[in-house]
Design an enzyme around this catalytic site. Sequence first.
Site, mmCIF file in Angstrom:
data_model
loop_
_atom_site.group_PDB
_atom_site.id
_atom_site.type_symbol
_atom_site.label_atom_id
_atom_site.label_comp_id
_atom_site.label_asym_id
_atom_site.label_seq_id
_atom_site.Cartn_x
_atom_site.Cartn_y
_atom_site.Cartn_z
ATOM 1 N N GLU A 75 38.221 37.283 45.480
ATOM 2 C CA GLU A 75 38.289 37.397 44.026
ATOM 3 C C GLU A 75 37.599 36.227 43.310
ATOM 4 O O GLU A 75 37.935 35.905 42.175
ATOM 5 C CB GLU A 75 39.743 37.521 43.586
ATOM 6 N N HIS A 94 44.895 31.611 40.046
ATOM 7 C CA HIS A 94 45.258 33.014 40.274
ATOM 8 C C HIS A 94 46.390 33.050 41.282
ATOM 9 O O HIS A 94 46.294 32.438 42.359
ATOM 10 C CB HIS A 94 44.066 33.811 40.799
ATOM 11 N N HIS A 96 50.280 35.362 42.623
ATOM 12 C CA HIS A 96 50.956 36.643 42.754
ATOM 13 C C HIS A 96 52.475 36.467 42.605
ATOM 14 O O HIS A 96 53.220 36.733 43.546
ATOM 15 C CB HIS A 96 50.654 37.264 44.113
ATOM 16 N N HIS A 162 49.826 43.176 40.385
ATOM 17 C CA HIS A 162 48.964 42.244 41.109
ATOM 18 C C HIS A 162 49.448 40.803 40.982
ATOM 19 O O HIS A 162 49.709 40.152 41.982
ATOM 20 C CB HIS A 162 47.536 42.396 40.550
#
Length: 239
Positions: A75, A94, A96, A162
């Site tokens: 990503e 980023h 989760h 996500h």
Amino acid sequence: MRERIATACRVLAARGLADGILGHISVRTGEDEVLVRCRGPRERGLAWTEPADIHAVGLDGVPRDGIGDWSVPNELPLHLEVLRSRPDVTAVAHAHPPAVVAADLAGLAIRPVVGAYDIPGARLAAGGVPVYPRGVLIRTRRLAREMTDSLGDRPVVVLRGHGLTSTGATPEEAVLRAISVDTIARLSLTIASAGGTPADLPAEDLAELPDLGGAFNESVAWRHEVAGLQPEGGGRPGS
């Protein structure tokens, strides 16, 4: 900076926002260069991130520092598109967080339901936390542009099914913002599970919340997060 990014990755893991080998952090270090957490030949997960796992890539996605046996995140476009489109952003995290995913899927938005409990978090939530409505792996520039369109000029965007993408002027700020969003998500789920309905703090109460300043919001809070790391990267005391 590599050490700071590695530490920020370990904090994400210790806080339960990035389990296992998932999640990454990037920092803009030049006009067209980024340092990003990569996956190495001895990959053990974010909790054990080392400075050697952090490598330089261009905004074109091409490695700059002889990446060798390491591989960039799938990503990576997520990071690069935020940094291309948001000159005010230096760092991107980023992660989760399960509570953030669960709260969004339950229809619970990240709202200013807290006040003095988490002043930076209340201010962030009061400005709105948008949602990117696709539960996809953001591995192309097209998908990354969709996500940045949802992000707009806000500091954090929830990614449906996500996780989240958080931004900041530093990796520490990006991670602390992610922690605040996760905290509000956890509280919202707890309120809903007890049969209540999360309600926004009254505007007059929000207006009374002081700006404690960067020295408190970031420096002191960050020292607390780093102090909670165990030497082996295994988490926070009592977690």
